[in-house]
Design a protein around this motif. Structure first.
Motif, PDB file in Angstrom:
ATOM      1  N   ASP A 166     -12.542  12.950  -9.770  1.00  0.00           N
ATOM      2  CA  ASP A 166     -11.320  12.580  -9.904  1.00  0.00           C
ATOM      3  C   ASP A 166     -10.922  11.441  -9.217  1.00  0.00           C
ATOM      4  O   ASP A 166     -11.813  10.555  -8.721  1.00  0.00           O
ATOM      5  N   TYR A 167      -9.517  10.709  -9.440  1.00  0.00           N
ATOM      6  CA  TYR A 167      -9.377   9.323  -9.040  1.00  0.00           C
ATOM      7  C   TYR A 167      -8.638   9.511  -7.690  1.00  0.00           C
ATOM      8  O   TYR A 167      -8.141  10.444  -7.307  1.00  0.00           O
ATOM      9  N   VAL A 168      -9.024   8.213  -6.752  1.00  0.00           N
ATOM     10  CA  VAL A 168      -8.515   8.015  -5.738  1.00  0.00           C
ATOM     11  C   VAL A 168      -7.791   6.783  -5.489  1.00  0.00           C
ATOM     12  O   VAL A 168      -8.298   5.803  -6.015  1.00  0.00           O
ATOM     13  N   LEU A 169      -6.491   6.894  -5.119  1.00  0.00           N
ATOM     14  CA  LEU A 169      -5.861   5.718  -4.912  1.00  0.00           C
ATOM     15  C   LEU A 169      -5.607   5.185  -3.312  1.00  0.00           C
ATOM     16  O   LEU A 169      -5.120   6.041  -2.769  1.00  0.00           O
ATOM     17  N   LYS A 170      -5.837   3.849  -3.129  1.00  0.00           N
ATOM     18  CA  LYS A 170      -5.820   3.621  -1.420  1.00  0.00           C
ATOM     19  C   LYS A 170      -5.026   2.363  -1.354  1.00  0.00           C
ATOM     20  O   LYS A 170      -5.397   1.228  -1.941  1.00  0.00           O
ATOM     21  N   LEU A 171      -3.986   2.563  -0.713  1.00  0.00           N
ATOM     22  CA  LEU A 171      -3.087   1.250  -0.499  1.00  0.00           C
ATOM     23  C   LEU A 171      -3.251   0.519   0.698  1.00  0.00           C
ATOM     24  O   LEU A 171      -3.501   1.326   1.865  1.00  0.00           O
ATOM     25  N   ALA A 172      -3.707  -0.585   0.807  1.00  0.00           N
ATOM     26  CA  ALA A 172      -4.210  -1.328   2.077  1.00  0.00           C
ATOM     27  C   ALA A 172      -3.219  -2.337   2.290  1.00  0.00           C
ATOM     28  O   ALA A 172      -2.508  -3.094   1.584  1.00  0.00           O
ATOM     29  N   GLY A 173      -3.018  -2.569   3.663  1.00  0.00           N
ATOM     30  CA  GLY A 173      -2.138  -3.584   4.103  1.00  0.00           C
ATOM     31  C   GLY A 173      -1.052  -3.071   5.306  1.00  0.00           C
ATOM     32  O   GLY A 173      -0.589  -2.123   5.136  1.00  0.00           O
ATOM     33  N   GLU A 174      -1.252  -3.846   6.370  1.00  0.00           N
ATOM     34  CA  GLU A 174      -0.153  -3.624   7.265  1.00  0.00           C
ATOM     35  C   GLU A 174       1.122  -3.869   7.070  1.00  0.00           C
ATOM     36  O   GLU A 174       1.427  -4.369   6.189  1.00  0.00           O
ATOM     37  N   LYS A 175       1.904  -3.543   7.999  1.00  0.00           N
ATOM     38  CA  LYS A 175       3.375  -3.489   7.698  1.00  0.00           C
ATOM     39  C   LYS A 175       3.674  -5.261   7.401  1.00  0.00           C
ATOM     40  O   LYS A 175       3.303  -5.816   8.511  1.00  0.00           O
ATOM     41  N   GLY A 176       4.435  -5.656   6.806  1.00  0.00           N
ATOM     42  CA  GLY A 176       4.763  -7.164   6.726  1.00  0.00           C
ATOM     43  C   GLY A 176       4.037  -7.935   6.003  1.00  0.00           C
ATOM     44  O   GLY A 176       4.010  -9.036   5.565  1.00  0.00           O
ATOM     45  N   GLU A 177       2.546  -7.183   5.527  1.00  0.00           N
ATOM     46  CA  GLU A 177       1.625  -7.987   4.699  1.00  0.00           C
ATOM     47  C   GLU A 177       1.865  -7.535   3.434  1.00  0.00           C
ATOM     48  O   GLU A 177       2.125  -6.408   2.839  1.00  0.00           O
ATOM     49  N   PRO A 178       1.541  -8.448   2.295  1.00  0.00           N
ATOM     50  CA  PRO A 178       1.332  -7.989   0.729  1.00  0.00           C
ATOM     51  C   PRO A 178       0.207  -6.776   0.502  1.00  0.00           C
ATOM     52  O   PRO A 178      -0.801  -7.187   1.257  1.00  0.00           O
ATOM     53  N   PRO A 179       0.797  -5.746   0.116  1.00  0.00           N
ATOM     54  CA  PRO A 179      -0.322  -4.629  -0.178  1.00  0.00           C
ATOM     55  C   PRO A 179      -1.223  -4.936  -1.368  1.00  0.00           C
ATOM     56  O   PRO A 179      -1.173  -5.789  -2.300  1.00  0.00           O
ATOM     57  N   MET A 180      -2.369  -4.354  -1.315  1.00  0.00           N
ATOM     58  CA  MET A 180      -3.241  -4.014  -2.288  1.00  0.00           C
ATOM     59  C   MET A 180      -3.639  -2.651  -2.517  1.00  0.00           C
ATOM     60  O   MET A 180      -3.756  -1.931  -1.671  1.00  0.00           O
ATOM     61  N   LEU A 181      -3.663  -2.233  -3.816  1.00  0.00           N
ATOM     62  CA  LEU A 181      -3.887  -0.927  -4.318  1.00  0.00           C
ATOM     63  C   LEU A 181      -5.008  -0.899  -4.871  1.00  0.00           C
ATOM     64  O   LEU A 181      -5.571  -1.437  -6.029  1.00  0.00           O
ATOM     65  N   ASN A 182      -5.965  -0.107  -4.186  1.00  0.00           N
ATOM     66  CA  ASN A 182      -7.377  -0.029  -4.888  1.00  0.00           C
ATOM     67  C   ASN A 182      -7.533   1.357  -5.648  1.00  0.00           C
ATOM     68  O   ASN A 182      -7.068   2.477  -5.143  1.00  0.00           O
ATOM     69  N   VAL A 183      -8.257   1.131  -6.807  1.00  0.00           N
ATOM     70  CA  VAL A 183      -8.344   2.393  -7.821  1.00  0.00           C
ATOM     71  C   VAL A 183      -9.999   2.713  -7.669  1.00  0.00           C
ATOM     72  O   VAL A 183     -10.687   1.901  -8.163  1.00  0.00           O
TER      73      VAL A 183
END
Length: 514
Positions: free
Chosen positions: A336-353
């Motif tokens: 199965d796939y897992v998606l993790k959104l990284a980044g603190e509030k106010g930071e530009p996010p990175m979505l890891n797949v």
């Protein structure tokens, strides 16, 4: 203001699927791939659009249901490179009981809302043609439906559609650094062909680098402790065809795994796959002697004519970047796939797949866009279900009727060539043939019907830069051509560049292309 809304790292099926979905919703998108499209995991699959029958044993019902539902959706999207395939499962008396197999196939038939694919049936292998290549002793079998796919072409078509809708698709472009700079990412891109380096800003980065996802986090994004994926090697062998009918086999093994034997490129049988943990650079993955022996033995346990290492004409291996769920065995780790959104509030996010299957790439992209919308604002609505991929807009009557129409319009062109082109490019075959009236009008033939016109098309429209791109990813003609043909193709491609022939990347030179 950022140059683009979304910068995608990775030109495999997940990266290209996300780029296509995102640009179709109105986001500006740039995708960077360090090599060729589908040059990693996405061209090393078993070439199936399937629910994953064996995943039922691991209780992955959500994954199986989603995959089963996607089979017919993807088939409708790209009927020129995806088509139904019937699988024969011989009952092995010493392994899973027949009632358990039938129960699993009952679930398989009904879990995903099957509509067009035929249902399971029981076979008497003593009289059915599917039993003839097998050893005596296999009396009962089951036949069920899944689909076949030209995996690397599926990736390329998602990229073509994304580019047509406005995305910048940059192949042979390595992301060397990604740094948070205020509200944006500052992403450094290095062109492998020219050596040019530039920086692009993005509101969000999608890390879809497959087996390299942790390497991107560590070396590019500066997260040295990143350890999220379990690298699992899967290898396949290809041998001269072992039987004449058009069905595939799924064989049970005593170790609990299964192996497929699939008709391949008319003249061959594809046998795979293995599951073994891998460490090292994913680019260096190669089949081991142990894997070759394993696959040959698995096939020989069922086929009357033994398969040996000497029969192997080609092998390929890939790395599945599975999310590390702590499973004790490689074959038990979740697909199965897992998606993790990284980044603190106010930071530009990175979505890891992490993880994923070719079959569920479209749903993965939709799930990714849900998280992207939450992070940087929603645009548009889901749209890819029912939207055909390039070449898939076949007229009434389907593939066979379209092929007949093209053959009638070009009676001087080899019908075998037309059949291959239609089953590779669909309605885009007309772009390749243009006003040609004879096969010779398509230019020089490198062998197996690969003409200069087709190579030009692949360079201009599908980011092909080398013979390897064409012979092993855009097509599988490498199985049919002598090795020396590759040098001739590379020389021809170099000549196109020297003559100023337009290429896809050339149109994307400006990072603000969107």
């Amino acid at each position: 203001m950022a140059d683009v809304d979304i910068l995608v790292i990775g030109g495999g099926i997940n990266g290209c699927g996300i780029a296509r979905d995102a640009v179709g919703r109105g986001y500006s998108v740039l995708l960077a791939e360090m090599g060729d499209l589908a040059s990693g995991t996405s061209s090393a699959s078993t070439k199936l659009i399937h629910g994953g029958l064996r995943y039922l044993e691991h209780y992955e019902f959500r994954l199986v249901r989603e995959a089963l539902t996607e089979r017919e959706i993807l088939w409708a999207m790209a009927p020129h490179i995806i088509w139904p395939l019937r699988f024969v499962l011989p009952h092995h008396a010493g392994l899973r009981p027949a009632w358990l197999l039938r129960l699993g196939l009952f679930l398989y038939d009904h879990l995903g809302g099957r509509k067009r694919l035929p249902s399971t049936r029981t076979l008497d292998l003593r009289v059915d043609a599917a039993g003839r290549p097998l050893k005596t002793g296999y009396g009962k079998g089951f036949e069920y439906s899944d689909c076949w796919v030209q995996d690397a072409r599926l990736v390329a078509l998602n990229a073509v559609d994304a580019a047509t809708r406005g995305a910048a698709i940059l192949t042979r472009t390595r992301v060397t650094a990604a740094v948070r700079a205020g509200e944006h990412w500052a992403v450094t891109l290095a062109d492998a062909e020219t050596g040019a380096v530039r920086t692009v800003t993005a509101r969000l980065v999608v890390n879809a680098a497959g087996p390299w996802i942790d390497e991107v986090l560590r070396s590019v994004a500066g997260m040295p402790e990143a350890r999220h994926v379990r690298l699992v090697q899967g290898s396949h062998i290809v041998v001269p065809k072992l039987y004449d009918h058009d069905r595939a086999y799924i064989f049970q093994n005593a170790d609990g795994r299964i192996v497929f034997a699939i008709p391949y490129e008319r003249a061959f049988t594809l046998i795979g796959t293995t599951d073994r943990d891998y460490s090292g650079n994913p680019a260096d993955v190669r089949i081991t002697g142990e894997e070759t022996s394993y696959l040959a033995k698995a096939a020989s346990d069922y086929f009357a004519t033994p398969v040996t290492a000497d029969d192997v004409v080609w092998t390929y291996s890939g790395i599945r970047p599975l999310y590390d769920d702590g499973a004790s065995k490689a074959q038990e780790a979740t697909r199965d796939y897992v998606l993790k959104l990284a980044g603190e509030k106010g930071e530009p996010p990175m979505l890891n797949v992490f993880g994923g299957k070719i079959t569920t790439y479209r749903r993965l992209a939709e799930s990714a866009l849900e998280q992207i919308g939450q992070a940087i604002g929603t645009r548009g609505a889901p749209w890819t279900k029912g939207a055909t991929l390039p070449g898939g807009d076949l007229p009434a009557g389907g593939l066979d009727a379209y092929q007949a129409r093209i053959a009638a319009a070009h009676p001087g062109i080899d019908p075998t060539l037309i059949e291959r082109l239609v089953r590779t490019y669909g309605t885009r075959t007309e772009t390749i043939l243009a006003d040609a009236t004879t096969t010779s009008d398509l230019g020089g033939d490198f062998g197996a019907g690969l003409t200069e016109a087709e190579v030009r098309y692949l360079v201009r429209e599908e980011w092909a830069r080398s013979a390897d791109d064409i012979l092993w990813r855009r097509t599988k003609l490498g199985l049919h051509l002598p090795k020396e043909a590759a040098a001739e193709i590379d020389a021809f491609i170099a000549g196109l560049r020297g003559n100023g022939e337009k290429r896809r990347n050339d149109a994307c030179a400006d990072p603000a292309y969107n």
